[in-house]
Design an enzyme around this catalytic site. Structure first.
Site, PDB file in Angstrom:
ATOM      1  N   LYS A  20       0.838  -1.216   0.000  1.00 28.88           N
ATOM      2  CA  LYS A  20       0.000   0.000   0.000  1.00 28.88           C
ATOM      3  C   LYS A  20       0.869   1.261   0.000  1.00 28.88           C
ATOM      4  CE  LYS A  20      -2.044  -1.155   3.907  1.00 28.88           C
ATOM      5  NZ  LYS A  20      -1.342  -2.436   4.226  1.00 28.88           N
ATOM      6  N   ARG A  39      -9.988   0.999   8.114  1.00 30.44           N
ATOM      7  CA  ARG A  39      -9.606  -0.352   8.501  1.00 30.44           C
ATOM      8  C   ARG A  39     -10.710  -1.058   9.277  1.00 30.44           C
ATOM      9  NH1 ARG A  39      -3.791   0.504   8.472  1.00 30.44           N
ATOM     10  NH2 ARG A  39      -2.655  -1.317   9.113  1.00 30.44           N
ATOM     11  N   ARG A  57      11.905  -5.168   5.183  1.00 34.14           N
ATOM     12  CA  ARG A  57      11.639  -3.760   4.846  1.00 34.14           C
ATOM     13  C   ARG A  57      12.516  -2.776   5.633  1.00 34.14           C
ATOM     14  NH1 ARG A  57       5.685  -1.677   5.497  1.00 34.14           N
ATOM     15  NH2 ARG A  57       5.905  -2.652   7.524  1.00 34.14           N
ATOM     16  N   ARG A  71      11.053  -0.397  11.199  1.00 38.15           N
ATOM     17  CA  ARG A  71       9.927  -0.108  12.096  1.00 38.15           C
ATOM     18  C   ARG A  71       9.900  -1.024  13.305  1.00 38.15           C
ATOM     19  NH1 ARG A  71       4.728   0.497   8.264  1.00 38.15           N
ATOM     20  NH2 ARG A  71       3.801  -0.773   9.898  1.00 38.15           N
ATOM     21  N   ARG A 120      -0.761  -8.418  13.332  1.00 33.97           N
ATOM     22  CA  ARG A 120      -1.288  -7.463  12.347  1.00 33.97           C
ATOM     23  C   ARG A 120      -2.083  -8.174  11.261  1.00 33.97           C
ATOM     24  NH1 ARG A 120       4.267  -4.793  11.129  1.00 33.97           N
ATOM     25  NH2 ARG A 120       3.216  -3.896   9.317  1.00 33.97           N
TER      26      ARG A 120
HETATM   27  P1  AP5 Z   1       4.860  -1.634   1.867  1.00 32.82           P
HETATM   28  O1  AP5 Z   1       4.517  -0.831   0.666  1.00 32.82           O
HETATM   29  O2  AP5 Z   1       5.615  -0.971   2.951  1.00 32.82           O
HETATM   30  O3  AP5 Z   1       3.546  -2.373   2.418  1.00 32.82           O
HETATM   31  P2  AP5 Z   1       2.277  -1.803   3.157  1.00 32.82           P
HETATM   32  O4  AP5 Z   1       1.088  -2.482   2.571  1.00 32.82           O
HETATM   33  O5  AP5 Z   1       2.291  -0.312   3.170  1.00 32.82           O
HETATM   34  O6  AP5 Z   1       2.559  -2.417   4.576  1.00 32.82           O
HETATM   35  P3  AP5 Z   1       2.496  -1.812   6.017  1.00 32.82           P
HETATM   36  O7  AP5 Z   1       3.221  -2.825   6.893  1.00 32.82           O
HETATM   37  O8  AP5 Z   1       3.011  -0.408   6.076  1.00 32.82           O
HETATM   38  O9  AP5 Z   1       1.013  -1.858   6.296  1.00 32.82           O
HETATM   39  P4  AP5 Z   1       0.329  -1.913   7.624  1.00 32.82           P
HETATM   40  O10 AP5 Z   1      -1.051  -1.864   7.177  1.00 32.82           O
HETATM   41  O11 AP5 Z   1       0.683  -3.020   8.535  1.00 32.82           O
HETATM   42  O12 AP5 Z   1       0.990  -0.645   8.369  1.00 32.82           O
HETATM   43  P5  AP5 Z   1       0.416   0.787   8.719  1.00 32.82           P
HETATM   44  O13 AP5 Z   1       1.557   1.704   8.767  1.00 32.82           O
HETATM   45  O14 AP5 Z   1      -0.759   1.126   7.891  1.00 32.82           O
HETATM   46  O15 AP5 Z   1       5.687  -2.915   1.369  1.00 32.82           O
HETATM   47  C1  AP5 Z   1       6.274  -3.816   2.308  1.00 32.82           C
HETATM   48  C2  AP5 Z   1       7.674  -4.221   1.813  1.00 32.82           C
HETATM   49  O16 AP5 Z   1       7.559  -5.030   0.650  1.00 32.82           O
HETATM   50  C3  AP5 Z   1       8.568  -3.037   1.417  1.00 32.82           C
HETATM   51  O17 AP5 Z   1       9.894  -3.332   1.823  1.00 32.82           O
HETATM   52  C4  AP5 Z   1       8.475  -2.985  -0.098  1.00 32.82           C
HETATM   53  O18 AP5 Z   1       9.669  -2.483  -0.692  1.00 32.82           O
HETATM   54  C5  AP5 Z   1       8.222  -4.426  -0.477  1.00 32.82           C
HETATM   55  N1  AP5 Z   1       7.287  -4.572  -1.609  1.00 32.82           N
HETATM   56  C6  AP5 Z   1       6.188  -3.815  -1.899  1.00 32.82           C
HETATM   57  N2  AP5 Z   1       5.556  -4.294  -3.011  1.00 32.82           N
HETATM   58  C7  AP5 Z   1       6.274  -5.391  -3.406  1.00 32.82           C
HETATM   59  C8  AP5 Z   1       6.134  -6.326  -4.492  1.00 32.82           C
HETATM   60  N3  AP5 Z   1       5.149  -6.225  -5.394  1.00 32.82           N
HETATM   61  N4  AP5 Z   1       7.048  -7.325  -4.583  1.00 32.82           N
HETATM   62  C9  AP5 Z   1       8.066  -7.426  -3.678  1.00 32.82           C
HETATM   63  N5  AP5 Z   1       8.261  -6.573  -2.645  1.00 32.82           N
HETATM   64  C10 AP5 Z   1       7.377  -5.568  -2.503  1.00 32.82           C
HETATM   65  O19 AP5 Z   1      -0.144   0.540  10.200  1.00 32.82           O
HETATM   66  C11 AP5 Z   1       0.710   0.295  11.290  1.00 32.82           C
HETATM   67  C12 AP5 Z   1      -0.093   0.242  12.579  1.00 32.82           C
HETATM   68  O20 AP5 Z   1      -0.734   1.504  12.803  1.00 32.82           O
HETATM   69  C13 AP5 Z   1      -1.242  -0.780  12.599  1.00 32.82           C
HETATM   70  O21 AP5 Z   1      -0.807  -2.045  12.992  1.00 32.82           O
HETATM   71  C14 AP5 Z   1      -2.203  -0.125  13.620  1.00 32.82           C
HETATM   72  O22 AP5 Z   1      -1.764  -0.348  14.948  1.00 32.82           O
HETATM   73  C15 AP5 Z   1      -2.051   1.355  13.319  1.00 32.82           C
HETATM   74  N6  AP5 Z   1      -3.024   1.859  12.321  1.00 32.82           N
HETATM   75  C16 AP5 Z   1      -2.736   2.421  11.109  1.00 32.82           C
HETATM   76  N7  AP5 Z   1      -3.859   2.795  10.461  1.00 32.82           N
HETATM   77  C17 AP5 Z   1      -4.894   2.463  11.281  1.00 32.82           C
HETATM   78  C18 AP5 Z   1      -6.306   2.576  11.175  1.00 32.82           C
HETATM   79  N8  AP5 Z   1      -6.890   3.089  10.074  1.00 32.82           N
HETATM   80  N9  AP5 Z   1      -7.063   2.130  12.218  1.00 32.82           N
HETATM   81  C19 AP5 Z   1      -6.496   1.607  13.330  1.00 32.82           C
HETATM   82  N10 AP5 Z   1      -5.164   1.466  13.495  1.00 32.82           N
HETATM   83  C20 AP5 Z   1      -4.370   1.886  12.479  1.00 32.82           C
END
Ligand code: AP5
Ligand code: ZN
Length: 217
Positions: free
Chosen positions: A13, A88, A127, A161, A172
């Site tokens: 994402k 979410r 990552r 992270r 997660r």
């Molecule tokens: P990346 O693009 O970083 O993946 P992502 O989907 O953004 O993953 P996240 O781990 O950031 O998502 P998340 O939903 O857990 O975290 P968030 O910050 O939202 O890609 C991952 C890796 O793979 C990278 O190294 C990239 O280079 C590689 N990659 C990408 N595409 C690829 C491909 N096609 N092939 C190979 N490699 C690839 O949330 C964190 C925390 O915040 C949550 O756990 C929660 O506690 C809180 N939170 C955030 N939003 C909310 C909400 N709306 N409600 C409640 N709590 C929330």
């Protein structure tokens, strides 16, 4: 347009939202990034969110909706918005519909990035990001062209992270399946859902998303 990127942790994402921001001038709104900034700044919301994020659970809807509402109000969204990691829960999705309706807008597309859970653990554990500009990298899948130097800004400090460890990743993924996956049906019912296979190369997935943005504008 207003686009949502749905998908489990590691689905890509953040990677794709940043590419769409560069290519189309859409504003990326990531509640994960906003929450991490609140934790780093030590705000009241950040203090409440910190332990929850470290456990891999979802931060409460009231905190997340308030943060998103403030950021949406101050962002220059003329060219469009890409929401990464929000909504979410069903409560968040309903709140978003209400916020957009206030300004006569609606969601153009909710794109579900379809991936295998097992591959997500590998993606997340490899990552890291640039400490200066936030550009994302991966130990195996996306290294800087010049080792140790960010492609985007030339920075040489990188970070990982706190929640990117095997135990938290499992929590997660569980939170995603229990609380977020039901949004796939929510957006299907609104005729806004587009599912794409997100197991391929980063650039191929970016091409599919670019086509979606073009038809949505
Ligand atoms: P990346 O693009 O970083 O993946 P992502 O989907 O953004 O993953 P996240 O781990 O950031 O998502 P998340 O939903 O857990 O975290 P968030 O910050 O939202 O890609 C991952 C890796 O793979 C990278 O190294 C990239 O280079 C590689 N990659 C990408 N595409 C690829 C491909 N096609 N092939 C190979 N490699 C690839 O949330 C964190 C925390 O915040 C949550 O756990 C929660 O506690 C809180 N939170 C955030 N939003 C909310 C909400 N709306 N409600 C409640 N709590 C929330
Ligand atoms: Zn950088």
């Amino acid at each position: 347009p207003v686009l949502i990127l749905l998908g489990p942790p590691g689905a890509g994402k953040g990677t794709q939202a940043r590419m769409l921001e560069e290519k189309f001038g859409l504003v990326q709104l990531s509640t994960g990034d906003l929450l991490r900034a609140a934790v780093a700044a030590g705000t009241e919301a950040g203090q409440r969110a910190k332990a929850v994020m470290e456990a891999g659970e979802l931060v409460s809807d009231d905190i997340v909706i308030a943060i998103l509402r403030d950021r949406l109000a101050e962002a220059d969204c003329a060219k469009g918005v890409i929401l990464d990691g929000f909504p979410r829960t069903t409560v968040q999705a309903e709140a978003l519909d209400g916020l957009l309706a206030e300004s006569g807008q609606k969601i153009n597309a909710a794109v579900s990035l379809e991936v295998d859970d097992a591959a997500m653990v590998t993606r997340i554990s490899g990552r890291y990001t640039c400490g200066s500009c936030g550009e994302g990298y991966h130990d195996s899948f996306k290294q800087p062209a010049k080792p140790g130097t960010c492609d985007k800004c030339g920075g040489t400090e990188f970070k990982r992270r706190a929640d990117d460890n095997a135990e938290t990743v499992a929590a997660r993924l569980e939170a995603y399946h229990a609380q977020t996956a039901p949004l796939i049906d929510y957006y299907a019912a609104q005729h806004a859902l587009i599912g794409i296979d997100a197991m391929g190369e980063i650039d191929d997935i970016a091409g599919k998303l670019a086509a979606i943005v073009k038809t949505a504008t």
